[in-house]
Enzyme design. Structure first.
Site, PDB file in Angstrom:
ATOM      1  N   SER A 123       0.867  -1.181   0.000  1.00 51.27           N
ATOM      2  CA  SER A 123       0.000   0.000   0.000  1.00 51.27           C
ATOM      3  C   SER A 123       0.899   1.224   0.000  1.00 51.27           C
ATOM      4  O   SER A 123       2.063   1.146   0.423  1.00 51.27           O
ATOM      5  CB  SER A 123      -0.860   0.008   1.265  1.00 51.27           C
ATOM      6  OG  SER A 123      -1.461   1.278   1.444  1.00 51.27           O
ATOM      7  N   TYR A 128      -2.334  -0.745  10.472  1.00 54.65           N
ATOM      8  CA  TYR A 128      -2.357  -1.089   9.041  1.00 54.65           C
ATOM      9  C   TYR A 128      -1.059  -0.604   8.386  1.00 54.65           C
ATOM     10  O   TYR A 128      -0.396  -1.334   7.652  1.00 54.65           O
ATOM     11  CB  TYR A 128      -3.593  -0.450   8.395  1.00 54.65           C
ATOM     12  CG  TYR A 128      -3.771  -0.746   6.913  1.00 54.65           C
ATOM     13  CD1 TYR A 128      -3.936  -2.050   6.468  1.00 54.65           C
ATOM     14  CD2 TYR A 128      -3.786   0.287   5.972  1.00 54.65           C
ATOM     15  CE1 TYR A 128      -4.102  -2.325   5.103  1.00 54.65           C
ATOM     16  CE2 TYR A 128      -3.966   0.023   4.624  1.00 54.65           C
ATOM     17  CZ  TYR A 128      -4.127  -1.283   4.193  1.00 54.65           C
ATOM     18  OH  TYR A 128      -4.290  -1.543   2.861  1.00 54.65           O
TER      19      TYR A 128
HETATM   20  N1  LIG Z   1      -8.512  -0.753  -1.717  1.00 56.32           N
HETATM   21  C1  LIG Z   1      -7.513   0.051  -1.414  1.00 56.32           C
HETATM   22  O1  LIG Z   1      -7.664   1.277  -1.421  1.00 56.32           O
HETATM   23  C2  LIG Z   1      -6.156  -0.534  -1.103  1.00 56.32           C
HETATM   24  C3  LIG Z   1      -5.058   0.330  -1.116  1.00 56.32           C
HETATM   25  C4  LIG Z   1      -3.799  -0.184  -0.843  1.00 56.32           C
HETATM   26  C5  LIG Z   1      -3.646  -1.526  -0.593  1.00 56.32           C
HETATM   27  N2  LIG Z   1      -4.720  -2.368  -0.569  1.00 56.32           N
HETATM   28  C6  LIG Z   1      -4.480  -3.801  -0.309  1.00 56.32           C
HETATM   29  O2  LIG Z   1      -5.047  -4.558  -1.346  1.00 56.32           O
HETATM   30  C7  LIG Z   1      -5.264  -5.892  -0.900  1.00 56.32           C
HETATM   31  C8  LIG Z   1      -6.638  -6.356  -1.346  1.00 56.32           C
HETATM   32  O3  LIG Z   1      -7.615  -5.592  -0.668  1.00 56.32           O
HETATM   33  P1  LIG Z   1      -8.914  -4.972  -1.386  1.00 56.32           P
HETATM   34  O4  LIG Z   1      -8.777  -3.522  -1.331  1.00 56.32           O
HETATM   35  O5  LIG Z   1      -9.164  -5.653  -2.666  1.00 56.32           O
HETATM   36  O6  LIG Z   1     -10.018  -5.348  -0.276  1.00 56.32           O
HETATM   37  P2  LIG Z   1     -11.232  -6.388  -0.247  1.00 56.32           P
HETATM   38  O7  LIG Z   1     -12.163  -6.087  -1.366  1.00 56.32           O
HETATM   39  O8  LIG Z   1     -11.750  -6.342   1.148  1.00 56.32           O
HETATM   40  O9  LIG Z   1     -10.548  -7.821  -0.529  1.00 56.32           O
HETATM   41  C9  LIG Z   1      -9.738  -8.434   0.429  1.00 56.32           C
HETATM   42  C10 LIG Z   1      -9.452  -9.880   0.015  1.00 56.32           C
HETATM   43  O10 LIG Z   1      -8.556 -10.446   0.994  1.00 56.32           O
HETATM   44  C11 LIG Z   1      -9.071 -11.691   1.436  1.00 56.32           C
HETATM   45  N3  LIG Z   1      -8.689 -11.917   2.840  1.00 56.32           N
HETATM   46  C12 LIG Z   1      -8.865 -11.090   3.902  1.00 56.32           C
HETATM   47  N4  LIG Z   1      -8.376 -11.661   5.019  1.00 56.32           N
HETATM   48  C13 LIG Z   1      -7.880 -12.872   4.648  1.00 56.32           C
HETATM   49  C14 LIG Z   1      -7.233 -13.947   5.344  1.00 56.32           C
HETATM   50  N5  LIG Z   1      -7.003 -13.922   6.665  1.00 56.32           N
HETATM   51  N6  LIG Z   1      -6.855 -15.037   4.624  1.00 56.32           N
HETATM   52  C15 LIG Z   1      -7.089 -15.109   3.304  1.00 56.32           C
HETATM   53  N7  LIG Z   1      -7.700 -14.150   2.588  1.00 56.32           N
HETATM   54  C16 LIG Z   1      -8.086 -13.048   3.264  1.00 56.32           C
HETATM   55  C17 LIG Z   1     -10.588 -11.618   1.230  1.00 56.32           C
HETATM   56  O11 LIG Z   1     -11.057 -12.942   0.956  1.00 56.32           O
HETATM   57  P3  LIG Z   1     -12.134 -13.770   1.825  1.00 56.32           P
HETATM   58  O12 LIG Z   1     -12.864 -12.790   2.707  1.00 56.32           O
HETATM   59  O13 LIG Z   1     -13.009 -14.398   0.790  1.00 56.32           O
HETATM   60  O14 LIG Z   1     -11.307 -14.746   2.560  1.00 56.32           O
HETATM   61  C18 LIG Z   1     -10.703 -10.744  -0.018  1.00 56.32           C
HETATM   62  O15 LIG Z   1     -10.695 -11.541  -1.198  1.00 56.32           O
HETATM   63  C19 LIG Z   1      -5.073  -5.846   0.622  1.00 56.32           C
HETATM   64  O16 LIG Z   1      -3.798  -6.380   0.947  1.00 56.32           O
HETATM   65  C20 LIG Z   1      -5.122  -4.361   0.948  1.00 56.32           C
HETATM   66  O17 LIG Z   1      -4.393  -4.043   2.103  1.00 56.32           O
HETATM   67  C21 LIG Z   1      -5.961  -1.888  -0.825  1.00 56.32           C
END
Ligand SMILES: NC(=O)c1ccc[n+]([C@@H]2O[C@H](COP(=O)([O-])OP(=O)(O)OC[C@H]3O[C@@H](n4cnc5c(N)ncnc54)[C@H](OP(=O)(O)O)[C@@H]3O)[C@@H](O)[C@H]2O)c1
Length: 268
Positions: free
Chosen positions: A130, A143
């Site tokens: 991130s 985080y």
């Molecule tokens: N969206 C943003 O603005 C943003 C910015 C920077 C970085 N990120 C990073 O991007 C990545 C993806 O997040 P997203 O934004 O796409 O959010 P999201 O829509 O909430 O998706 C998160 C994914 O992670 C999985 N997950 C969560 N906890 C888990 C665990 N303990 N074991 C296995 N799978 C797990 C969930 O799968 P299940 O619930 O089906 O297990 C889901 O598929 C994360 O690492 C987040 O920190 C996001």
């Protein structure tokens, strides 16, 4: 032959979009979710069970994975979630859990697959970190710490894996529209009244960041490019403001800190 790509957390957000996109392009995609049964028959790619915060789940998953595929070219460490809130009000246990998924989960999945990558003397590990792995905004201390930890770990690991022809790349997105905010965890019963006025402001500033979030296809595109690139860069910030944010932090730190303080003061 198109590559085989494993994406952790492929049920939602970046992971789901990336998995669909790569599948459409003809890649062999394997995704993971803690509850794959919820998505049975709904996704065009294989979805295996994996909870990255659970050692026995990682062990079972690794065995299952190689029953489904003989080849693995790319691991995308994407699974993660976000703890929000004032640092002092957040119980350490919530912070520990944040690290179990975002840091230790990522490290353990990587370790489980490294023997395979080393044997084949080829592979790529792309980790969705991130922008907060590079900067530190308020209200996101645990985080931010988990993403800094991931960033530091792979920064060192890349040199050790170079000899095995294993590429290591980070993706550092700003705010993008996914379910990250919806799935965020925050302590509710540990309020310290000294923070009442500040908490209102900083929560509003965090919410504004999420409300103004960009469309996630830029992240999918960036990861796609890393997979195709022969010599991809280690660090890959994604988002319209990343250049400006990192420039200010590195070359005009006072202006950078002032703008963060101001964004909280002016939040409604
Ligand atoms: N969206 C943003 O603005 C943003 C910015 C920077 C970085 N990120 C990073 O991007 C990545 C993806 O997040 P997203 O934004 O796409 O959010 P999201 O829509 O909430 O998706 C998160 C994914 O992670 C999985 N997950 C969560 N906890 C888990 C665990 N303990 N074991 C296995 N799978 C797990 C969930 O799968 P299940 O619930 O089906 O297990 C889901 O598929 C994360 O690492 C987040 O920190 C996001």
């Amino acid at each position: 032959m198109k590559k085989t790509v494993l994406i952790t957390g492929a049920s939602s957000g970046f992971g789901l979009m990336l998995a669909n996109n790569l599948h459409q392009q003809g890649f062999n995609v394997i995704g993971t979710s803690r509850t794959p049964e919820k998505y049975k028959g709904k996704l065009p790619f294989k979805l295996l069970a994996l909870d990255v915060s659970d050692d026995s789940s990682i062990k079972y998953f690794t065995e299952k994975l190689f029953q489904h595929t003989k080849q693995l070219d790319v691991l995308v460490n994407n699974a993660g979630y976000m703890v929000t809130g004032i640092a002092e009000e957040t119980p350490v246990e919530l912070g520990r859990q944040q690290f179990e998924t975002n840091f230790w989960g990522t490290v353990k999945v990587t370790n489980a697959l490294l023997p395979y990558f080393r044997r084949q003397k080829q592979g790529q590990i792309i980790t969705v970190s991130s922008i907060v792995g590079l900067i530190g905004p308020p209200n996101l201390s645990y985080y931010t710490a988990s993403k800094h930890a991931v960033q530091g770990y792979f920064k060192a690991l890349r040199f050790e894996l170079d000899q095995f022809n294993i590429k290591v790349n980070m993706v550092e997105p700003v705010w993008f529209k996914t379910n990250l905010g919806h799935n965020a965890v925050s302590a509710t019963n540990n309020k310290i009244s000294d923070y009442d006025a500040y908490r209102k402001k900083v929560d509003a500033a965090t919410q504004k960041g999420m409300d103004d979030a960009e469309e996630p296809d830029a992240v999918v595109k960036a990861i796609g490019k890393l997979i195709e690139h022969k010599k991809p860069k280690f660090s890959n910030p994604v988002g319209k403001m990343t250049g400006m944010i990192l420039f200010l932090q590195n070359y005009a730190p006072k202006i950078f800190e002032g703008s963060i303080l101001k964004s909280v003061q002016s939040a409604k």
